[in-house]
Design a protein around this motif. Sequence first.
Motif, PDB file in Angstrom:
ATOM      1  N   SER A 140       0.824  -1.216   0.000  1.00 53.87           N
ATOM      2  CA  SER A 140       0.000   0.000   0.000  1.00 53.87           C
ATOM      3  C   SER A 140       0.853   1.259   0.000  1.00 53.87           C
ATOM      4  CB  SER A 140      -0.933   0.001   1.214  1.00 53.87           C
ATOM      5  OG  SER A 140      -1.813  -1.096   1.180  1.00 53.87           O
ATOM      6  N   SER A 143       2.672   1.631  -3.352  1.00 53.70           N
ATOM      7  CA  SER A 143       1.803   2.089  -4.440  1.00 53.70           C
ATOM      8  C   SER A 143       1.527   3.583  -4.330  1.00 53.70           C
ATOM      9  CB  SER A 143       0.498   1.300  -4.447  1.00 53.70           C
ATOM     10  OG  SER A 143      -0.270   1.556  -3.287  1.00 53.70           O
ATOM     11  N   ILE A 167      -0.993  -0.761  -7.709  1.00 48.57           N
ATOM     12  CA  ILE A 167      -1.273  -1.608  -6.546  1.00 48.57           C
ATOM     13  C   ILE A 167      -1.663  -3.024  -6.975  1.00 48.57           C
ATOM     14  CG2 ILE A 167      -3.727  -0.959  -6.346  1.00 48.57           C
ATOM     15  CD1 ILE A 167      -3.244  -1.037  -3.255  1.00 48.57           C
TER      16      ILE A 167
END
Length: 205
Positions: A140, A143, A167
């Motif tokens: 996370s 990304s 992602i």
Amino acid sequence: MINKKTFRIAISAIFVAIILVQTFVPYIGYIRILPGLPSITTIPLTVALAGCLMGPGFGTSIGLFWGLLSLFIAYTQPGDIVSMLLFRNIFIALVPRAAAGFIAGMIGQAAKDESKLQKTVVYTIAGLCTSLANTLLVISITSLWFMNNPAALLQSLGQTQNSAPLIAILLSVLGVNGVVEAIFTAILTPAIAMPLKQVMKRKMS
């Protein structure tokens, strides 16, 4: 009966030593399966045990120590370009590791009664969530960090022709490692934590 402060210092030294061995001795903490991609790591197991046995504060500290080592290794001897790109970022290196240790400690606190089944379930969930939290937070934060300029990362992943969201690419490429780590950690956490918990109780009584 052992003094609690002395006992905690001794346990801290043991966990630090284990993570140092896992980090610097080949094929103990990091096991490379595919060249060019990050290794599968067994260190989430150590972090899960730290949290389950000693609580969220201790788990967070051990997770943070792992993160600092990840940052150090990324600058001094990265095993692959993906790890170098990811873990030279202080947020990617530290936040997922520390959060994983905290989560292990919070879940591990639920194992309060003497039921072997209850402890097995709690520690299994703690191990699973520790590993998944680390993996998903790494993906996370990565990304978000590379969202505006993912070219170098996509090239290192061999995904330059992939038009999917970053992602989604990270989940597909790094997710296999995450699943293997989660299964490994979930299975071994209760198997190791339960007898260690009994030993610790005897030492403190």
